[in-house]
Scaffold this motif. Structure first.
Motif, PDB file in Angstrom:
ATOM      1  N   ARG A   1       0.832  -1.209   0.000  1.00 35.33           N
ATOM      2  CA  ARG A   1       0.000   0.000   0.000  1.00 35.33           C
ATOM      3  C   ARG A   1       0.869   1.263   0.000  1.00 35.33           C
ATOM      4  N   SER A   2       1.993   1.196   0.693  1.00 37.92           N
ATOM      5  CA  SER A   2       2.893   2.332   0.714  1.00 37.92           C
ATOM      6  C   SER A   2       3.486   2.597  -0.671  1.00 37.92           C
ATOM      7  N   ALA A   3       3.786   1.532  -1.407  1.00 35.57           N
ATOM      8  CA  ALA A   3       4.303   1.694  -2.769  1.00 35.57           C
ATOM      9  C   ALA A   3       3.267   2.373  -3.665  1.00 35.57           C
ATOM     10  N   VAL A   4       1.992   2.040  -3.472  1.00 39.02           N
ATOM     11  CA  VAL A   4       0.926   2.686  -4.239  1.00 39.02           C
ATOM     12  C   VAL A   4       0.849   4.164  -3.886  1.00 39.02           C
ATOM     13  N   ALA A   5       0.934   4.479  -2.587  1.00 44.24           N
ATOM     14  CA  ALA A   5       0.908   5.880  -2.166  1.00 44.24           C
ATOM     15  C   ALA A   5       2.088   6.644  -2.752  1.00 44.24           C
ATOM     16  N   TRP A   6       3.247   5.988  -2.840  1.00 42.74           N
ATOM     17  CA  TRP A   6       4.447   6.645  -3.376  1.00 42.74           C
ATOM     18  C   TRP A   6       4.260   7.043  -4.840  1.00 42.74           C
ATOM     19  N   ASP A   7       3.488   6.303  -5.584  1.00 48.36           N
ATOM     20  CA  ASP A   7       3.276   6.629  -6.991  1.00 48.36           C
ATOM     21  C   ASP A   7       2.635   7.998  -7.183  1.00 48.36           C
ATOM     22  N   GLY A   8       1.973   8.519  -6.148  1.00 48.00           N
ATOM     23  CA  GLY A   8       1.353   9.832  -6.255  1.00 48.00           C
ATOM     24  C   GLY A   8       2.230  10.981  -5.810  1.00 48.00           C
ATOM     25  N   VAL A   9       3.447  10.689  -5.377  1.00 51.42           N
ATOM     26  CA  VAL A   9       4.347  11.730  -4.891  1.00 51.42           C
ATOM     27  C   VAL A   9       4.923  12.523  -6.063  1.00 51.42           C
ATOM     28  N   GLU A  10       4.905  13.847  -5.950  1.00 53.81           N
ATOM     29  CA  GLU A  10       5.494  14.721  -6.972  1.00 53.81           C
ATOM     30  C   GLU A  10       6.734  15.446  -6.464  1.00 53.81           C
ATOM     31  N   THR A  11       6.724  15.859  -5.198  1.00 61.76           N
ATOM     32  CA  THR A  11       7.883  16.523  -4.611  1.00 61.76           C
ATOM     33  C   THR A  11       8.035  16.072  -3.167  1.00 61.76           C
ATOM     34  N   PHE A  12       9.274  16.094  -2.682  1.00 66.40           N
ATOM     35  CA  PHE A  12       9.554  15.838  -1.275  1.00 66.40           C
ATOM     36  C   PHE A  12      10.963  16.330  -0.976  1.00 66.40           C
ATOM     37  N   ARG A  13      11.337  16.237   0.279  1.00 67.99           N
ATOM     38  CA  ARG A  13      12.686  16.612   0.701  1.00 67.99           C
ATOM     39  C   ARG A  13      13.358  15.383   1.283  1.00 67.99           C
ATOM     40  N   ILE A  14      14.662  15.240   1.007  1.00 69.03           N
ATOM     41  CA  ILE A  14      15.386  14.064   1.478  1.00 69.03           C
ATOM     42  C   ILE A  14      16.645  14.501   2.211  1.00 69.03           C
ATOM     43  N   ALA A  15      16.979  13.760   3.255  1.00 69.48           N
ATOM     44  CA  ALA A  15      18.243  13.944   3.971  1.00 69.48           C
ATOM     45  C   ALA A  15      18.924  12.582   4.037  1.00 69.48           C
ATOM     46  N   LEU A  16      20.133  12.489   3.512  1.00 67.32           N
ATOM     47  CA  LEU A  16      20.866  11.224   3.394  1.00 67.32           C
ATOM     48  C   LEU A  16      22.119  11.237   4.252  1.00 67.32           C
ATOM     49  N   GLU A  17      22.417  10.102   4.867  1.00 63.44           N
ATOM     50  CA  GLU A  17      23.690   9.908   5.553  1.00 63.44           C
ATOM     51  C   GLU A  17      24.198   8.510   5.218  1.00 63.44           C
ATOM     52  N   ALA A  18      25.444   8.406   4.813  1.00 61.71           N
ATOM     53  CA  ALA A  18      26.042   7.105   4.500  1.00 61.71           C
ATOM     54  C   ALA A  18      27.423   7.037   5.124  1.00 61.71           C
ATOM     55  N   THR A  19      27.674   5.967   5.865  1.00 59.93           N
ATOM     56  CA  THR A  19      28.979   5.757   6.481  1.00 59.93           C
ATOM     57  C   THR A  19      29.424   4.323   6.228  1.00 59.93           C
ATOM     58  N   GLY A  20      30.711   4.067   6.447  1.00 59.12           N
ATOM     59  CA  GLY A  20      31.234   2.716   6.282  1.00 59.12           C
ATOM     60  C   GLY A  20      32.497   2.697   5.455  1.00 59.12           C
ATOM     61  N   ARG A  21      32.629   1.650   4.670  1.00 61.98           N
ATOM     62  CA  ARG A  21      33.826   1.483   3.852  1.00 61.98           C
ATOM     63  C   ARG A  21      33.496   0.644   2.621  1.00 61.98           C
ATOM     64  N   VAL A  22      34.051   1.056   1.488  1.00 58.15           N
ATOM     65  CA  VAL A  22      33.923   0.297   0.246  1.00 58.15           C
ATOM     66  C   VAL A  22      35.322   0.060  -0.296  1.00 58.15           C
ATOM     67  N   GLU A  23      35.706  -1.197  -0.462  1.00 57.83           N
ATOM     68  CA  GLU A  23      37.009  -1.531  -1.032  1.00 57.83           C
ATOM     69  C   GLU A  23      36.838  -1.879  -2.499  1.00 57.83           C
ATOM     70  N   THR A  24      37.712  -1.342  -3.342  1.00 59.92           N
ATOM     71  CA  THR A  24      37.668  -1.635  -4.766  1.00 59.92           C
ATOM     72  C   THR A  24      38.998  -2.219  -5.213  1.00 59.92           C
ATOM     73  N   THR A  25      38.944  -2.931  -6.340  1.00 62.49           N
ATOM     74  CA  THR A  25      40.129  -3.640  -6.815  1.00 62.49           C
ATOM     75  C   THR A  25      40.890  -2.872  -7.874  1.00 62.49           C
ATOM     76  N   GLY A  26      40.203  -1.889  -8.540  1.00 63.72           N
ATOM     77  CA  GLY A  26      40.851  -1.186  -9.633  1.00 63.72           C
ATOM     78  C   GLY A  26      40.978  -2.046 -10.872  1.00 63.72           C
ATOM     79  N   ALA A  27      40.183  -3.113 -10.964  1.00 65.49           N
ATOM     80  CA  ALA A  27      40.258  -3.987 -12.136  1.00 65.49           C
ATOM     81  C   ALA A  27      39.946  -3.212 -13.401  1.00 65.49           C
ATOM     82  N   ALA A  28      40.678  -3.482 -14.463  1.00 63.37           N
ATOM     83  CA  ALA A  28      40.504  -2.762 -15.715  1.00 63.37           C
ATOM     84  C   ALA A  28      39.087  -2.913 -16.211  1.00 63.37           C
ATOM     85  N   GLY A  29      38.511  -1.773 -16.552  1.00 59.29           N
ATOM     86  CA  GLY A  29      37.171  -1.776 -17.129  1.00 59.29           C
ATOM     87  C   GLY A  29      36.071  -1.885 -16.114  1.00 59.29           C
TER      88      GLY A  29
END
Length: 287
Positions: free
Chosen positions: A48-76
């Motif tokens: 039901r929440s997904a249905v309600a979301w379909d009617g959203v036109e504008t909103f405000r968002i506040a994001l926070e992300a913490t942690g760690r991401v390791e990458t290999t640098g693999a070609a491509g």
């Protein structure tokens, strides 16, 4: 019809990468006093929440992300320009601003990489992404699949689609709005499938996905009056090298708050934005 898929972890990462190239929340609205969650199972509430979301036109968002991401640098790996080699290390980013459906957003972003914090603005208008810092605006030349990572309007339906066997774990007030809290495990196969461009695009079986993600949980706080989300919380931990040539260990904690639904928003592209040379990212990001 489901909206295009978003990679929430990559969303925070892209904000960091674009800001590095320069080297340098709202009120609640519970939709009234009626409790529309009564008699609904947690799974029905998500639907039901997904249905309600379909009617959203504008909103405000506040994001926070913490942690760690390791990458290999693999070609491509990680997309054009060797983007993945810039994503390694500590992740500590926050951003806040308005979103205008379907493809406009403007976030004031702060990134802390262990030294002086970097602050700027990240704006998406259609197929273009702009970065603002110290009174200057830059246009980032990103391929469409990376621009798509900034579909902030898809963050909620994607995370809601990940949650398996949700259960009600409490009722809380979030920014003045009564909410019901739902908690569940994230479908590891769907998570890693949706993160495909970040991981290098390799085909992943459900068994491989479960082995790669040691922890994958989703929490949703849904308004009892309007069934719209007020907070999301995602935790991902594991070893993506089991399924990726581009990314190794993942330890990501992402929280998003949504508010100010329906308030007037007019997001425009900055005028006279200068081109941003993505080739500078390697040197500025230490890669």
């Amino acid at each position: 019809m489901p909206r295009p898929v978003l990679r929430p972890v990559a969303l925070a990462v892209v904000a960091i990468v674009v800001a590095l190239a320069l080297a340098a929340c709202g009120g609640g609205d519970d939709g009234g006093g009626e409790d529309r969650t009564q008699g609904l199972t947690p799974a029905q509430l998500v639907q039901r929440s997904a249905v309600a979301w379909d009617g959203v036109e504008t909103f405000r968002i506040a994001l926070e992300a913490t942690g760690r991401v390791e990458t290999t640098g693999a070609a491509g790996a990680g997309g054009p320009g060797g983007l993945s080699r810039l994503l390694a290390g500590e992740l500590d980013v926050s951003g806040e601003g308005p979103v205008q459906m379907p493809d406009r957003a403007s976030l004031d972003v702060r990134i802390d990489l262990g030294g002086p914090a970097l602050q700027g603005n990240l704006t998406r208008v259609g197929d273009e992404v702009f970065v603002g810092l110290l009174g200057q605006d830059f246009r980032a030349d990103l391929p469409p699949e990376q621009v798509g990572l900034l579909d902030l309007g898809d963050l909620y339906p994607v995370l809601a689609g990940w949650i398996e066997r949700p259960r009600e774990t409490g009722r809380e007030e979030v920014d003045g709005t009564d909410t019901v809290k739902l908690t569940g495990q994230a479908d590891a196969a769907r998570v890693l499938r949706d993160m495909g461009p970040l991981l290098g695009g390799r085909a992943i079986t459900p068994a491989q996905a479960r082995a790669a993600l040691e922890e994958a949980t989703v929490e949703l706080w849904i308004g009892t009056g309007d069934l719209l989300p007020r907070r999301l919380h995602l935790v991902l931990r594991g070893d993506a090298s089991r399924v990726s040539d581009a990314v190794g260990a993942l330890d990501v904690d992402l929280t998003a708050r949504m508010s100010a639904y329906g308030e007037p928003v007019d997001i425009q592209a900055p005028r006279d934005a200068r081109p941003l040379d993505l080739d500078r990212l390697g040197a500025l990001g230490g890669g």
